[in-house]
Design a protein around this motif. Structure first.
Motif, PDB file in Angstrom:
ATOM      1  N   LEU A 176       0.890  -1.100  -0.077  1.00  0.00           N
ATOM      2  CA  LEU A 176      -0.081  -0.223  -0.024  1.00  0.00           C
ATOM      3  C   LEU A 176       0.987   1.391  -0.138  1.00  0.00           C
ATOM      4  CD1 LEU A 176      -3.032  -0.964   2.358  1.00  0.00           C
ATOM      5  CD2 LEU A 176      -2.879  -0.714   0.172  1.00  0.00           C
ATOM      6  N   GLY A 177       1.959   1.055   0.715  1.00  0.00           N
ATOM      7  CA  GLY A 177       2.870   2.516   0.737  1.00  0.00           C
ATOM      8  C   GLY A 177       3.532   2.634  -0.673  1.00  0.00           C
ATOM      9  N   LEU A 178       3.768   1.375  -1.267  1.00  0.00           N
ATOM     10  CA  LEU A 178       4.510   1.926  -2.784  1.00  0.00           C
ATOM     11  C   LEU A 178       3.378   2.280  -3.924  1.00  0.00           C
ATOM     12  CD1 LEU A 178       6.967  -1.164  -2.952  1.00  0.00           C
ATOM     13  CD2 LEU A 178       7.597   1.081  -2.691  1.00  0.00           C
ATOM     14  N   ALA A 179       2.155   1.650  -3.476  1.00  0.00           N
ATOM     15  CA  ALA A 179       1.128   2.095  -4.351  1.00  0.00           C
ATOM     16  C   ALA A 179       0.661   3.709  -4.230  1.00  0.00           C
ATOM     17  CB  ALA A 179      -0.172   1.169  -4.019  1.00  0.00           C
ATOM     18  N   ALA A 180       0.916   4.146  -2.998  1.00  0.00           N
ATOM     19  CA  ALA A 180       0.597   5.343  -2.884  1.00  0.00           C
ATOM     20  C   ALA A 180       1.583   6.374  -3.457  1.00  0.00           C
ATOM     21  CB  ALA A 180       0.608   5.959  -1.417  1.00  0.00           C
ATOM     22  N   CYS A 181       2.916   5.907  -3.995  1.00  0.00           N
ATOM     23  CA  CYS A 181       3.948   6.630  -4.736  1.00  0.00           C
ATOM     24  C   CYS A 181       3.698   6.574  -5.985  1.00  0.00           C
ATOM     25  CB  CYS A 181       5.349   5.981  -4.428  1.00  0.00           C
ATOM     26  SG  CYS A 181       5.583   6.098  -2.537  1.00  0.00           S
ATOM     27  N   MET A 182       2.764   5.797  -6.520  1.00  0.00           N
ATOM     28  CA  MET A 182       2.609   5.751  -8.062  1.00  0.00           C
ATOM     29  C   MET A 182       1.757   6.889  -8.590  1.00  0.00           C
ATOM     30  SD  MET A 182       4.304   3.050  -8.995  1.00  0.00           S
ATOM     31  CE  MET A 182       3.518   2.828 -10.691  1.00  0.00           C
ATOM     32  N   PRO A 183       2.170   7.269  -9.906  1.00  0.00           N
ATOM     33  CA  PRO A 183       1.497   8.610 -10.368  1.00  0.00           C
ATOM     34  C   PRO A 183      -0.057   8.019 -10.585  1.00  0.00           C
ATOM     35  CG  PRO A 183       3.111   7.471 -11.860  1.00  0.00           C
ATOM     36  CD  PRO A 183       3.285   7.011 -10.628  1.00  0.00           C
ATOM     37  N   THR A 184      -1.112   8.953 -10.656  1.00  0.00           N
ATOM     38  CA  THR A 184      -2.345   8.585 -10.992  1.00  0.00           C
ATOM     39  C   THR A 184      -2.675   8.522 -12.492  1.00  0.00           C
ATOM     40  OG1 THR A 184      -3.186  11.004 -10.868  1.00  0.00           O
ATOM     41  CG2 THR A 184      -3.430   9.360  -8.818  1.00  0.00           C
ATOM     42  N   GLN A 185      -1.780   9.256 -13.305  1.00  0.00           N
ATOM     43  CA  GLN A 185      -1.991   9.208 -14.586  1.00  0.00           C
ATOM     44  C   GLN A 185      -0.797   8.541 -15.360  1.00  0.00           C
ATOM     45  OE1 GLN A 185      -2.678  13.149 -16.066  1.00  0.00           O
ATOM     46  NE2 GLN A 185      -4.817  13.202 -15.137  1.00  0.00           N
ATOM     47  N   HIS A 186      -1.152   8.210 -16.613  1.00  0.00           N
ATOM     48  CA  HIS A 186       0.029   7.620 -17.348  1.00  0.00           C
ATOM     49  C   HIS A 186       0.787   8.737 -17.911  1.00  0.00           C
ATOM     50  CE1 HIS A 186      -1.565   3.757 -17.206  1.00  0.00           C
ATOM     51  NE2 HIS A 186      -2.780   4.136 -17.670  1.00  0.00           N
ATOM     52  N   PRO A 187       2.280   8.552 -17.856  1.00  0.00           N
ATOM     53  CA  PRO A 187       3.198   9.711 -18.533  1.00  0.00           C
ATOM     54  C   PRO A 187       2.831   9.792 -19.692  1.00  0.00           C
ATOM     55  CG  PRO A 187       4.507   7.655 -17.518  1.00  0.00           C
ATOM     56  CD  PRO A 187       2.867   7.314 -17.552  1.00  0.00           C
ATOM     57  N   SER A 188       2.889  10.966 -19.996  1.00  0.00           N
ATOM     58  CA  SER A 188       2.582  11.563 -21.500  1.00  0.00           C
ATOM     59  C   SER A 188       3.185  10.885 -22.712  1.00  0.00           C
ATOM     60  CB  SER A 188       2.600  13.062 -21.509  1.00  0.00           C
ATOM     61  OG  SER A 188       4.098  13.658 -21.506  1.00  0.00           O
ATOM     62  N   TYR A 189       4.538  10.698 -22.641  1.00  0.00           N
ATOM     63  CA  TYR A 189       5.040  10.271 -23.632  1.00  0.00           C
ATOM     64  C   TYR A 189       4.718   8.607 -23.866  1.00  0.00           C
ATOM     65  CZ  TYR A 189       7.863   7.443 -19.818  1.00  0.00           C
ATOM     66  OH  TYR A 189       8.224   6.978 -18.782  1.00  0.00           O
ATOM     67  N   LEU A 190       3.845   8.126 -22.983  1.00  0.00           N
ATOM     68  CA  LEU A 190       3.387   6.438 -23.449  1.00  0.00           C
ATOM     69  C   LEU A 190       1.877   6.817 -23.973  1.00  0.00           C
ATOM     70  CD1 LEU A 190       4.133   4.731 -20.404  1.00  0.00           C
ATOM     71  CD2 LEU A 190       5.276   4.347 -22.426  1.00  0.00           C
ATOM     72  N   VAL A 191       1.414   7.854 -23.433  1.00  0.00           N
ATOM     73  CA  VAL A 191      -0.201   7.986 -24.163  1.00  0.00           C
ATOM     74  C   VAL A 191      -0.238   8.855 -25.312  1.00  0.00           C
ATOM     75  CG1 VAL A 191      -2.343   9.249 -23.498  1.00  0.00           C
ATOM     76  CG2 VAL A 191      -1.011   8.198 -21.849  1.00  0.00           C
ATOM     77  N   SER A 192       1.016   9.537 -25.687  1.00  0.00           N
ATOM     78  CA  SER A 192       0.943  10.579 -27.031  1.00  0.00           C
ATOM     79  C   SER A 192       0.773   9.467 -28.310  1.00  0.00           C
ATOM     80  CB  SER A 192       1.910  11.354 -27.150  1.00  0.00           C
ATOM     81  OG  SER A 192       3.316  10.763 -27.100  1.00  0.00           O
ATOM     82  N   ALA A 193       1.439   8.479 -28.285  1.00  0.00           N
ATOM     83  CA  ALA A 193       1.355   7.400 -29.482  1.00  0.00           C
ATOM     84  C   ALA A 193       0.040   6.948 -29.659  1.00  0.00           C
ATOM     85  CB  ALA A 193       2.279   6.316 -29.326  1.00  0.00           C
ATOM     86  N   ALA A 194      -0.923   7.044 -28.787  1.00  0.00           N
ATOM     87  CA  ALA A 194      -2.185   6.633 -28.966  1.00  0.00           C
ATOM     88  C   ALA A 194      -3.341   7.810 -29.279  1.00  0.00           C
ATOM     89  CB  ALA A 194      -2.695   5.671 -27.967  1.00  0.00           C
TER      90      ALA A 194
END
Length: 85
Positions: free
Chosen positions: A12-30
């Motif tokens: 749970l502690g590590l999950a709280a450190c994850m970003p809520t949105q995907h990085p833009s360089y991964l989403v821009s291809a779609a």
């Protein structure tokens, strides 16, 4: 009992450190709004050079054309080599 509880807390502690949105360089291809170059025609034979039969040339002159060029102001030309010294 303590080991599973500590693993769950760590997860749970590590999950709280994850970003809520995907990085833009991964989403821009779609992303369909991202502009692209239109396809252009390119000939299959573009850049082809013709190698026709030529008369034989002096091999010394051909070597001078492709060899390193000396700086005549510094005196490092290969005139002495041409004269056979």
């Amino acid at each position: 009992m303590m080991k599973p509880l500590s693993l769950a807390a760590l997860g749970l502690g590590l999950a709280a450190c994850m970003p809520t949105q995907h990085p833009s360089y991964l989403v821009s291809a779609a992303d369909p709004a991202v502009g692209t170059r239109p396809p252009a025609y390119s000939s299959v034979t573009a850049g082809i050079r013709g190698y026709d039969v030529v008369e034989p040339l002096d091999w010394r002159e051909l070597n001078r054309r492709v060899g390193p060029q000396g700086n005549p102001e510094r005196g490092d030309s290969d005139d002495a080599a041409r004269r056979g010294r």
